[in-house]
Design a protein around this motif. Structure first.
Motif, PDB file in Angstrom:
ATOM      1  N   VAL A   1      16.262  21.757  39.450  1.00  0.00           N
ATOM      2  CA  VAL A   1      17.302  20.754  39.748  1.00  0.00           C
ATOM      3  C   VAL A   1      17.436  20.571  41.257  1.00  0.00           C
ATOM      4  N   VAL A   2      17.503  21.674  41.985  1.00  0.00           N
ATOM      5  CA  VAL A   2      17.639  21.606  43.441  1.00  0.00           C
ATOM      6  C   VAL A   2      16.390  21.003  44.067  1.00  0.00           C
ATOM      7  N   GLN A   3      15.205  21.446  43.609  1.00  0.00           N
ATOM      8  CA  GLN A   3      13.946  20.942  44.162  1.00  0.00           C
ATOM      9  C   GLN A   3      13.819  19.434  43.993  1.00  0.00           C
TER      10      GLN A   3
ATOM     11  N   HIS B   1      28.374  20.749  15.396  1.00  0.00           N
ATOM     12  CA  HIS B   1      28.981  20.535  16.712  1.00  0.00           C
ATOM     13  C   HIS B   1      28.158  21.205  17.804  1.00  0.00           C
ATOM     14  N   ALA B   2      28.394  20.763  19.029  1.00  0.00           N
ATOM     15  CA  ALA B   2      27.825  21.423  20.203  1.00  0.00           C
ATOM     16  C   ALA B   2      28.821  21.306  21.340  1.00  0.00           C
ATOM     17  N   VAL B   3      28.654  22.184  22.322  1.00  0.00           N
ATOM     18  CA  VAL B   3      29.470  22.130  23.533  1.00  0.00           C
ATOM     19  C   VAL B   3      28.577  21.615  24.649  1.00  0.00           C
ATOM     20  N   LEU B   4      28.933  20.492  25.223  1.00  0.00           N
ATOM     21  CA  LEU B   4      28.190  19.977  26.368  1.00  0.00           C
ATOM     22  C   LEU B   4      28.542  20.846  27.572  1.00  0.00           C
ATOM     23  N   MET B   5      27.519  21.493  28.164  1.00  0.00           N
ATOM     24  CA  MET B   5      27.773  22.445  29.246  1.00  0.00           C
ATOM     25  C   MET B   5      26.908  22.109  30.454  1.00  0.00           C
ATOM     26  N   GLU B   6      27.503  22.234  31.624  1.00  0.00           N
ATOM     27  CA  GLU B   6      26.938  21.678  32.855  1.00  0.00           C
ATOM     28  C   GLU B   6      26.786  22.749  33.932  1.00  0.00           C
ATOM     29  N   TRP B   7      25.772  22.570  34.763  1.00  0.00           N
ATOM     30  CA  TRP B   7      25.666  23.282  36.039  1.00  0.00           C
ATOM     31  C   TRP B   7      25.455  22.224  37.116  1.00  0.00           C
ATOM     32  N   LYS B   8      26.352  22.145  38.085  1.00  0.00           N
ATOM     33  CA  LYS B   8      26.253  21.136  39.126  1.00  0.00           C
ATOM     34  C   LYS B   8      25.441  21.657  40.316  1.00  0.00           C
ATOM     35  N   ASN B   9      24.594  20.804  40.836  1.00  0.00           N
ATOM     36  CA  ASN B   9      23.816  21.129  42.019  1.00  0.00           C
ATOM     37  C   ASN B   9      24.791  21.315  43.204  1.00  0.00           C
ATOM     38  N   PRO B  10      24.862  22.515  43.771  1.00  0.00           N
ATOM     39  CA  PRO B  10      25.839  22.748  44.845  1.00  0.00           C
ATOM     40  C   PRO B  10      25.482  22.031  46.154  1.00  0.00           C
ATOM     41  N   PHE B  11      24.287  21.456  46.221  1.00  0.00           N
ATOM     42  CA  PHE B  11      23.861  20.758  47.434  1.00  0.00           C
ATOM     43  C   PHE B  11      24.041  19.247  47.341  1.00  0.00           C
ATOM     44  N   LYS B  12      24.651  18.791  46.215  1.00  0.00           N
ATOM     45  CA  LYS B  12      24.848  17.349  46.030  1.00  0.00           C
ATOM     46  C   LYS B  12      26.336  17.012  46.154  1.00  0.00           C
TER      47      LYS B  12
ATOM     48  N   ASN C   1      13.012   9.991  32.395  1.00  0.00           N
ATOM     49  CA  ASN C   1      13.297   9.021  33.459  1.00  0.00           C
ATOM     50  C   ASN C   1      13.145   9.710  34.819  1.00  0.00           C
ATOM     51  N   PRO C   2      12.033   9.473  35.507  1.00  0.00           N
ATOM     52  CA  PRO C   2      11.828  10.126  36.813  1.00  0.00           C
ATOM     53  C   PRO C   2      12.917   9.798  37.830  1.00  0.00           C
ATOM     54  N   GLN C   3      13.636   8.689  37.617  1.00  0.00           N
ATOM     55  CA  GLN C   3      14.728   8.314  38.518  1.00  0.00           C
ATOM     56  C   GLN C   3      16.091   8.774  37.994  1.00  0.00           C
ATOM     57  N   GLY C   4      16.105   9.580  36.956  1.00  0.00           N
ATOM     58  CA  GLY C   4      17.366  10.043  36.387  1.00  0.00           C
ATOM     59  C   GLY C   4      18.110  10.981  37.328  1.00  0.00           C
TER      60      GLY C   4
ATOM     61  N   LEU D   1      18.425  16.601  41.899  1.00  0.00           N
ATOM     62  CA  LEU D   1      19.237  16.040  40.818  1.00  0.00           C
ATOM     63  C   LEU D   1      20.694  16.474  40.966  1.00  0.00           C
ATOM     64  N   GLU D   2      21.581  15.778  40.275  1.00  0.00           N
ATOM     65  CA  GLU D   2      23.010  16.070  40.391  1.00  0.00           C
ATOM     66  C   GLU D   2      23.440  17.278  39.567  1.00  0.00           C
ATOM     67  N   ARG D   3      22.766  17.489  38.460  1.00  0.00           N
ATOM     68  CA  ARG D   3      23.256  18.522  37.532  1.00  0.00           C
ATOM     69  C   ARG D   3      22.160  18.929  36.555  1.00  0.00           C
ATOM     70  N   LEU D   4      22.402  20.073  35.930  1.00  0.00           N
ATOM     71  CA  LEU D   4      21.715  20.469  34.717  1.00  0.00           C
ATOM     72  C   LEU D   4      22.734  20.374  33.597  1.00  0.00           C
TER      73      LEU D   4
END
Length: 221
Positions: free
Chosen positions: A141-143, A210-221, A107-110, A146-149
């Motif tokens: 992500v920054v380029q 199982h898996a652990v959902l893990m996030e990196w947030k864009n610090p510029f958002k 989704n290019p708008q994701g 986007l909000e997060r990885l």
């Protein structure tokens, strides 16, 4: 926009030239070979990349199809897809959020770059290539603004402790430094933070699916 980063990693004290770039059709055979080296049985062979999946990665979302070279030899890859993620409804499995690795749901708008896969040839793992590729994806992500990885991290050390711990307790023990997990610990070192445990994420005996959902947030958002 094409991605290319050239720098040095270190094998003990020796600088080694590294290139991270978008992977191309000419890389497909080698990328599939890398998958077989990185995910041997009991990991299901049908989850290794095939050429149709790789073609989709390189055409539908080339910004999220990166590989790493060590002195000209392909050593690993990382793949992502853009999705519109709702943090209030985090539950999903790998097949549905990645379209079974075909990413036709890109989704290019994701708002989120979702990691489909990361793999590094075993003989190159002491160079920190997984870390460098993850940092490259943060740059994407920054380029893209986007909000997060985001991504589901396997927990292959859990099978050895599942008789004593729930999945949540196991992840907590890794965060506290009481346990060390090959995947979760690596992702923590990359700057990712746990969001939630996902059941039935992928067919994976070592993680009891199982898996652990893990996030990196864009610090510029």
């Amino acid at each position: 926009m094409p991605y290319k980063s050239e720098f040095y990693a270190f094998n003990q004290e020796k600088p080694i030239p590294i290139v991270i770039r978008n992977y191309l059709q000419s890389d497909f055979d080698e990328l599939i070979q890398i998958q077989t080296e990185c995910f041997p049985p009991p990991f299901p062979a049908e989850l290794w990349w095939n050429k149709n999946q790789l073609k989709n990665h390189a055409t539908l979302f080339p910004e999220g199809a990166l590989c790493v070279e060590v002195e000209g030899q392909l050593a690993g890859s990382i793949t992502g897809v853009c999705v519109d993620f709702d943090p209030t409804h985090p539950s999903h499995n790998w097949e549905e959020i990645t379209d079974s690795g075909y990413i036709r749901n890109h989704n290019p708008q994701g708002n989120t770059l979702y990691i489909v896969d990361i793999s590094v040839r075993p003989k190159f793992r002491k160079l920190g290539l997984g870390y460098y590729m993850m940092q490259a994806m943060y740059q994407v992500v920054v380029q893209l603004g986007l909000e997060r990885l985001l991504g589901g991290g396997r927990m292959p050390g859990y099978a050895q402790k599942s008789d004593k711990m729930t999945p949540v307790q196991y992840v907590e023990s890794v965060i506290k430094g009481e346990s060390k997990d090959p995947v979760i610990t690596f992702l923590l070192k990359c700057g990712r933070t746990p969001v939630s445990i996902i059941e039935d994420y992928i067919d994976d005996e070592e993680s009891h699916n199982h898996a652990v959902l893990m996030e990196w947030k864009n610090p510029f958002k």
